[in-house]
Design an enzyme around this catalytic site. Structure first.
Site, PDB file in Angstrom:
ATOM      1  N   LYS A  54       0.839  -1.209   0.000  1.00 31.59           N
ATOM      2  CA  LYS A  54       0.000   0.000   0.000  1.00 31.59           C
ATOM      3  C   LYS A  54       0.871   1.255   0.000  1.00 31.59           C
ATOM      4  CE  LYS A  54      -3.829  -2.479   1.996  1.00 31.59           C
ATOM      5  NZ  LYS A  54      -4.521  -3.002   3.178  1.00 31.59           N
ATOM      6  N   GLN A  98      -4.702  -1.339   9.337  1.00 32.04           N
ATOM      7  CA  GLN A  98      -4.628  -2.699   8.784  1.00 32.04           C
ATOM      8  C   GLN A  98      -5.259  -3.698   9.759  1.00 32.04           C
ATOM      9  OE1 GLN A  98      -3.351  -3.498   5.660  1.00 32.04           O
ATOM     10  NE2 GLN A  98      -4.170  -5.528   6.082  1.00 32.04           N
ATOM     11  N   ASP A 121     -11.075   2.773   3.735  1.00 33.14           N
ATOM     12  CA  ASP A 121     -11.388   1.342   3.695  1.00 33.14           C
ATOM     13  C   ASP A 121     -12.906   1.125   3.638  1.00 33.14           C
ATOM     14  OD1 ASP A 121      -9.789  -0.833   3.451  1.00 33.14           O
ATOM     15  OD2 ASP A 121      -9.459  -1.164   5.594  1.00 33.14           O
TER      16      ASP A 121
END
Ligand code: NDP
Length: 297
Positions: A54, A98, A121
């Site tokens: 990422k 994460q 997200d």
């Protein structure tokens, strides 16, 4: 007939190129550099790989990119303070924590603490609600990746019968909402669905997000259907010698070999949906930056 392969690499490269062009334009015209902060707690090897990827991809498209690596014994209060700092940081437009977090941390509380406008997200309940209400939302990356590939493959989706197998907040529910917004007739199937093969056979678009290796067989698929396989499952090799050596490989939720003989088009695993997730994360960060700066898409 053999199904056409929907190549995730090709679609992901296209999305990343579009994002890079948009970042360059935002920087040139508005002096705005979209910024993404990724937070990793602990040393889970798979998470480390995802986080590294990422960071690298966001730099490659010209974004501002920051990765915060915290020790596995980080306390909830420390993590929430970092999220609050990132919420307040004007150089950061997207925040990704994460998952999974170490067991002692409360994932739901951490996601709830992220500013919904920076929730790239798409996991905050405000974004889930906005999606259902048809308001501008940040939508989870994997479901958006599925939709991008479906539209690129099929064009207009209006009126198509779509079956989504799996109803998680992360994948199944947002995929179904996105397809509904495209005027598909959507059925959501799950572990309590009766006669799942018959339900699947009605689908022009079949999305599998279950987490069970090769569960969906060839004779569950309507001839010519478009099959999107979200599942990522690690299984022993079919070859008994390799299996005996303990070697494993990734397969989807769809029995790929059987499906190839029936479907019109299909995403492989690996090489399909999974490659789209980071590309859409970058796209979401640009969207978030534009909205925060008052520049509408
Ligand atoms: P979850 O475990 O959260 O959800 C699985 C869903 O499948 C549930 O709704 C469950 O139903 C349903 N299900 C389980 N067993 C059956 C069955 N026998 N028949 C019908 N439905 C069933 O998984 P996720 O949604 O998080 O992930 C699904 C898959 O997608 C996993 O393989 C995961 O690794 C993969 N994934 C891939 C990503 C990518 O980037 N490509 C990103 C995210 C996930 P019920 O609700 O009734 O329990």
């Amino acid at each position: 007939m053999t199904a056409g392969i929907i190549d995730g690499k090709v679609h992901a490269e296209r999305v990343r190129a579009e994002v890079a062009a948009e970042v360059a334009e935002l920087r040139a015209k508005h002096g705005l550099q979209p910024g993404l902060a990724v937070v990793l707690v602990g040393d889970d090897p798979a998470s480390q790989v995802y986080v590294k990827s990422k960071g690298e991809h966001s730099l490659a498209v010209g974004m501002h990119s920051v990765t915060h690596r915290l020790p596995a014994d980080t306390q909830q209060g420390e993590l929430l303070r970092l999220v609050a700092d990132l919420n307040a940081d004007p150089l950061i437009h997207g925040i990704l924590v994460q998952l999974p977090l170490p067991k002692h941390l409360d994932e739901k509380a951490v996601i709830a603490a992220i500013d919904p406008d920076k929730d790239v997200d798409g996991l905050h309940v405000v974004n889930a609600g906005r999606l259902v209400a048809g308001l501008p939302a940040l939508v989870a990356c994997t479901p958006t990746g599925c939709l991008i590939m479906l539209k690129a493959t099929l064009g207009d989706l209006t009126g198509k019968r779509a079956v989504v197998v799996g109803r998680s907040l992360l994948v199944g529910k947002p995929v179904a909402q996105l397809l509904l917004a495209e005027d598909c007739t959507v059925t959501m199937a799950h572990s309590r669905t009766r006669d799942l093969p018959a339900v699947c056979r009605e689908a022009d678009i079949l999305v599998a997000a279950v987490g069970r290796p090769r569960m969906i067989r060839g004779d569950w698929i309507k001839p010519g259907a478009c099959v999107i396989d979200v599942g990522i499952n690690r299984v022993p090799f079919d070859d008994p010698i390799k299996a005996a050596e303990g070697r494993t490989k990734l397969v989807g939720d769809v029995h790929y070999k059987e499906a190839l003989q029936v479907a019109g088009s299909i995403t492989p695993v690996p090489g399909g949906v999974g490659l789209m997730t980071v590309a859409v994360l970058l796209q979401n960060t640009v969207t978030a930056a534009k909205r925060q700066a008052g520049i509408e898409a």
